[in-house]
Write a protein that holds these residues in place. Structure first.
Motif, mmCIF file in Angstrom:
data_model
loop_
_atom_site.group_PDB
_atom_site.id
_atom_site.type_symbol
_atom_site.label_atom_id
_atom_site.label_comp_id
_atom_site.label_asym_id
_atom_site.label_seq_id
_atom_site.Cartn_x
_atom_site.Cartn_y
_atom_site.Cartn_z
ATOM 1 N N THR A 34 -4.511 60.628 78.464
ATOM 2 C CA THR A 34 -3.118 61.063 78.344
ATOM 3 C C THR A 34 -2.273 60.441 79.447
ATOM 4 O O THR A 34 -1.168 59.927 79.195
ATOM 5 C CB THR A 34 -3.025 62.591 78.402
ATOM 6 N N ILE A 35 -2.773 60.485 80.673
ATOM 7 C CA ILE A 35 -2.021 59.929 81.794
ATOM 8 C C ILE A 35 -1.978 58.413 81.710
ATOM 9 O O ILE A 35 -0.944 57.785 81.999
ATOM 10 C CB ILE A 35 -2.640 60.404 83.128
ATOM 11 N N ARG A 36 -3.063 57.798 81.269
ATOM 12 C CA ARG A 36 -3.075 56.333 81.115
ATOM 13 C C ARG A 36 -2.049 55.900 80.075
ATOM 14 O O ARG A 36 -1.341 54.901 80.260
ATOM 15 C CB ARG A 36 -4.471 55.856 80.725
ATOM 16 N N GLN A 37 -1.958 56.625 78.978
ATOM 17 C CA GLN A 37 -0.977 56.283 77.952
ATOM 18 C C GLN A 37 0.444 56.434 78.482
ATOM 19 O O GLN A 37 1.303 55.575 78.241
ATOM 20 C CB GLN A 37 -1.168 57.160 76.715
ATOM 21 N N PHE A 38 0.702 57.528 79.199
ATOM 22 C CA PHE A 38 2.022 57.723 79.802
ATOM 23 C C PHE A 38 2.347 56.588 80.761
ATOM 24 O O PHE A 38 3.462 56.035 80.746
ATOM 25 C CB PHE A 38 2.061 59.065 80.538
ATOM 26 N N ALA A 39 1.381 56.234 81.602
ATOM 27 C CA ALA A 39 1.598 55.160 82.570
ATOM 28 C C ALA A 39 1.871 53.835 81.872
ATOM 29 O O ALA A 39 2.734 53.055 82.288
ATOM 30 C CB ALA A 39 0.383 55.044 83.491
ATOM 31 N N THR A 40 1.139 53.583 80.790
ATOM 32 C CA THR A 40 1.289 52.324 80.059
ATOM 33 C C THR A 40 2.647 52.230 79.377
ATOM 34 O O THR A 40 3.299 51.185 79.397
ATOM 35 C CB THR A 40 0.176 52.187 79.002
ATOM 36 N N GLU A 41 3.091 53.330 78.795
ATOM 37 C CA GLU A 41 4.316 53.310 78.005
ATOM 38 C C GLU A 41 5.576 53.552 78.823
ATOM 39 O O GLU A 41 6.624 52.952 78.546
ATOM 40 C CB GLU A 41 4.225 54.359 76.892
ATOM 41 N N GLN A 42 5.489 54.409 79.851
ATOM 42 C CA GLN A 42 6.685 54.834 80.566
ATOM 43 C C GLN A 42 6.844 54.219 81.961
ATOM 44 O O GLN A 42 7.956 54.162 82.474
ATOM 45 C CB GLN A 42 6.676 56.369 80.697
ATOM 46 N N LEU A 43 5.767 53.793 82.568
ATOM 47 C CA LEU A 43 5.831 53.303 83.948
ATOM 48 C C LEU A 43 5.630 51.792 84.052
ATOM 49 O O LEU A 43 6.426 51.096 84.683
ATOM 50 C CB LEU A 43 4.786 54.022 84.807
ATOM 51 N N ARG A 44 4.584 51.305 83.435
ATOM 52 C CA ARG A 44 4.220 49.890 83.596
ATOM 53 C C ARG A 44 5.332 48.917 83.175
ATOM 54 O O ARG A 44 5.541 47.907 83.861
ATOM 55 C CB ARG A 44 2.929 49.604 82.835
ATOM 56 N N PRO A 45 6.078 49.183 82.103
ATOM 57 C CA PRO A 45 7.124 48.221 81.723
ATOM 58 C C PRO A 45 8.239 48.078 82.755
ATOM 59 O O PRO A 45 8.975 47.089 82.733
ATOM 60 C CB PRO A 45 7.669 48.802 80.411
ATOM 61 N N HIS A 46 8.377 49.044 83.674
ATOM 62 C CA HIS A 46 9.514 49.048 84.598
ATOM 63 C C HIS A 46 9.123 48.774 86.046
ATOM 64 O O HIS A 46 10.000 48.568 86.886
ATOM 65 C CB HIS A 46 10.225 50.402 84.535
ATOM 66 N N ILE A 47 7.832 48.776 86.378
ATOM 67 C CA ILE A 47 7.444 48.797 87.780
ATOM 68 C C ILE A 47 7.845 47.517 88.513
ATOM 69 O O ILE A 47 8.258 47.572 89.679
ATOM 70 C CB ILE A 47 5.929 49.076 87.928
ATOM 71 N N ALA A 48 7.763 46.363 87.877
ATOM 72 C CA ALA A 48 8.156 45.125 88.562
ATOM 73 C C ALA A 48 9.635 45.160 88.919
ATOM 74 O O ALA A 48 10.032 44.742 90.023
ATOM 75 C CB ALA A 48 7.845 43.910 87.678
ATOM 76 N N GLU A 49 10.457 45.681 88.011
ATOM 77 C CA GLU A 49 11.898 45.800 88.266
ATOM 78 C C GLU A 49 12.164 46.763 89.416
ATOM 79 O O GLU A 49 12.968 46.469 90.316
ATOM 80 C CB GLU A 49 12.599 46.280 87.002
ATOM 81 N N TRP A 50 11.498 47.921 89.413
ATOM 82 C CA TRP A 50 11.692 48.883 90.500
ATOM 83 C C TRP A 50 11.251 48.297 91.833
ATOM 84 O O TRP A 50 11.926 48.465 92.852
ATOM 85 C CB TRP A 50 10.911 50.170 90.213
ATOM 86 N N PHE A 51 10.132 47.595 91.827
ATOM 87 C CA PHE A 51 9.615 47.013 93.059
ATOM 88 C C PHE A 51 10.577 45.959 93.597
ATOM 89 O O PHE A 51 10.884 45.935 94.792
ATOM 90 C CB PHE A 51 8.234 46.404 92.808
ATOM 91 N N GLU A 52 11.049 45.080 92.725
ATOM 92 C CA GLU A 52 11.976 44.038 93.170
ATOM 93 C C GLU A 52 13.280 44.636 93.682
ATOM 94 O O GLU A 52 13.846 44.156 94.676
ATOM 95 C CB GLU A 52 12.254 43.064 92.032
ATOM 96 N N ALA A 53 13.764 45.676 93.020
ATOM 97 C CA ALA A 53 15.025 46.301 93.422
ATOM 98 C C ALA A 53 14.862 47.176 94.659
ATOM 99 O O ALA A 53 15.849 47.525 95.313
ATOM 100 C CB ALA A 53 15.590 47.127 92.263
ATOM 101 N N GLY A 54 13.624 47.532 94.992
ATOM 102 C CA GLY A 54 13.391 48.395 96.150
ATOM 103 C C GLY A 54 13.904 49.798 95.934
ATOM 104 O O GLY A 54 14.443 50.428 96.854
ATOM 105 N N THR A 55 13.724 50.307 94.726
ATOM 106 C CA THR A 55 14.221 51.642 94.424
ATOM 107 C C THR A 55 13.304 52.298 93.406
ATOM 108 O O THR A 55 12.368 51.690 92.898
ATOM 109 C CB THR A 55 15.658 51.587 93.888
ATOM 110 N N LEU A 56 13.589 53.547 93.106
ATOM 111 C CA LEU A 56 12.800 54.297 92.143
ATOM 112 C C LEU A 56 13.643 55.442 91.595
ATOM 113 O O LEU A 56 14.292 56.157 92.381
ATOM 114 C CB LEU A 56 11.541 54.870 92.831
#
Length: 401
Positions: A34-56
């Motif tokens: 359940t958590i892996r699916q959430f991470a895959t669908e809701q977190l992973r697509p955005h993490i590079a953008e958040w990291f580059e922007a230095g925000t969350l």
């Protein structure tokens, strides 16, 4: 070549050389998936953008994590899930497989701020804060580290004094805290201060006069995380703000022990994800007419890294067993942080080398994980401090001073 942001479930299966997945029962597997699916669908697509922007978008994510049930999931009552520590460890692994900053958001909320209130707070404090924090409607932070008191919290300068006599007298809090995750967005800060009776803990609500915060910018590591400095300028607190069961340094150190447990498993996720990314890349990167995974030197790297990750998983599983049985000791958690964070760093750095030049971009995870782990290597007990914990356990001699 497959998109690097997609979960590579085939690679994850191949990396389970010892068949550890088979040891999970149906409840454990459901939580993990359940958590892996959430991470895959809701977190992973955005993490590079958040990291580059230095925000969350921490407040929005806190609400989503609350719905998922992972905030304080290992605590009992007060709308917390009451999951086993080993199940919380699985959650940390899957969240940090995306990014250490995301796992920090979850573990600071649940294993530091919420745990402090749960373990040392009054019933009124628990009722006021824990249900809202479990739902992600309120965010907490944990104020222990200071600019000049990191590995030696006993030398903290933040102090609190009674304004009057008697147990119902107000407290006056003065000082500052540094490197505080979630600090500027927190609704309540768990703050540790020196008093005439030793170290005590206090709950300081956002908006209290004299309490200010400012974010740390220009970070190279843990960029998808909010890091703040907290300042307390003669902050007046009612007697009810004190955590009544927190007496001495043992209380905040107990919270750190709780949080370090999550780190031990969390960094397994970072290392596993870096290796899965490298394995997938090696299968599809063609050089000299064939995939680089067919070359002996690449296979040696992959084999060594896979064995390292499996050894990390074994350490994490053993500590989870001890934690479930209420038998774990602080030096054993130090063993886990000492061993697993160091190993995770080595895995991510070497995995990056398999990706060549592509590995220095945010399209791929290994180097991002590696720079994040530089922070994890330092926070919640530096690598050197855990070395001394183990040294004291082995020799019976404290080398701190």
């Amino acid at each position: 070549m497959s998109t690097p942001t997609q979960a590579n479930f085939d690679a994850l299966g191949r990396l389970d050389l010892l068949g550890l997945d088979q040891t999970l029962d149906s409840d454990d597997r459901l939580i993990r998936d359940t958590i892996r699916q959430f991470a895959t669908e809701q977190l992973r697509p955005h993490i590079a953008e958040w990291f580059e922007a230095g925000t969350l978008p921490a407040r929005e994510l806190a609400l989503e994590f609350g719905k998922l049930g992972v905030l304080g999931m290992h605590l009992e009552g007060y709308d917390c899930a009451g999951a086993k520590p080993s199940q919380y460890a699985l959650a940390c692994t899957e969240i940090e497989a995306v990014d250490s900053g995301l796992r920090s958001l979850v573990s600071v909320q649940g294993s530091l701020a919420m745990y402090a209130i749960h373990a040392y707070g009054s019933e009124e404090q628990k009722q006021q804060w824990l249900p809202r924090m479990a739902r992600g409607e309120a965010i907490g932070c944990f104020g222990l580290t200071e600019p000049d008191a990191g590995s030696d919290p006993g030398s903290m300068r933040t102090y609190a004094r009674r304004d009057g006599s008697g147990e119902h007298a107000d407290w006056i809090l003065h000082g500052s805290k540094m490197w505080i995750t979630n600090g500027s967005i927190s609704d309540v800060a768990v703050v540790w201060a020196r008093t005439d009776d030793g170290v005590r803990g206090f709950l300081v609500e956002q908006g209290t006069p004299g309490f200010t915060s400012s974010d740390v910018h220009h970070k190279i590591s843990l960029r998808a995380s909010i890091t703040s400095e907290l300042s307390f300028d003669e902050v007046r607190l009612p007697a009810s703000a004190q955590l009544p069961e927190a007496r001495g340094l043992k209380a905040p150190l107990g919270c750190l022990t709780e949080a370090r447990f999550g780190i031990v498993s969390g960094v397994v996720g970072a290392a596993r994800d870096a290796l899965a990314s490298a394995l997938d890349y090696a299968d599809t990167r063609i050089q000299f007419g064939k995939p680089i995974s067919s070359f002996q030197l690449t296979q040696r790297k992959l084999a060594e890294l896979a064995v390292t990750v499996q050894n990390m998983q074994l350490v994490a599983r053993r500590l989870a067993e001890l934690k479930d049985a209420h038998e774990i000791q602080p030096h054993q958690i130090s063993y886990g942080k000492f061993s697993n964070v160091r190993s995770a760093l080595e895995v991510c750095r070497e995995a990056r080398s398999i990706l060549g030049g592509s590995g220095i971009t945010t399209e791929y995870s290994p180097l991002r994980h590696a720079v994040n782990l530089e922070t994890v290597y330092t926070y919640e007990g530096t690598h050197e401090v855990h070395t001394l914990v183990l040294g004291q356990q082995l020799t019976g001699i404290s080398a701190y001073r």
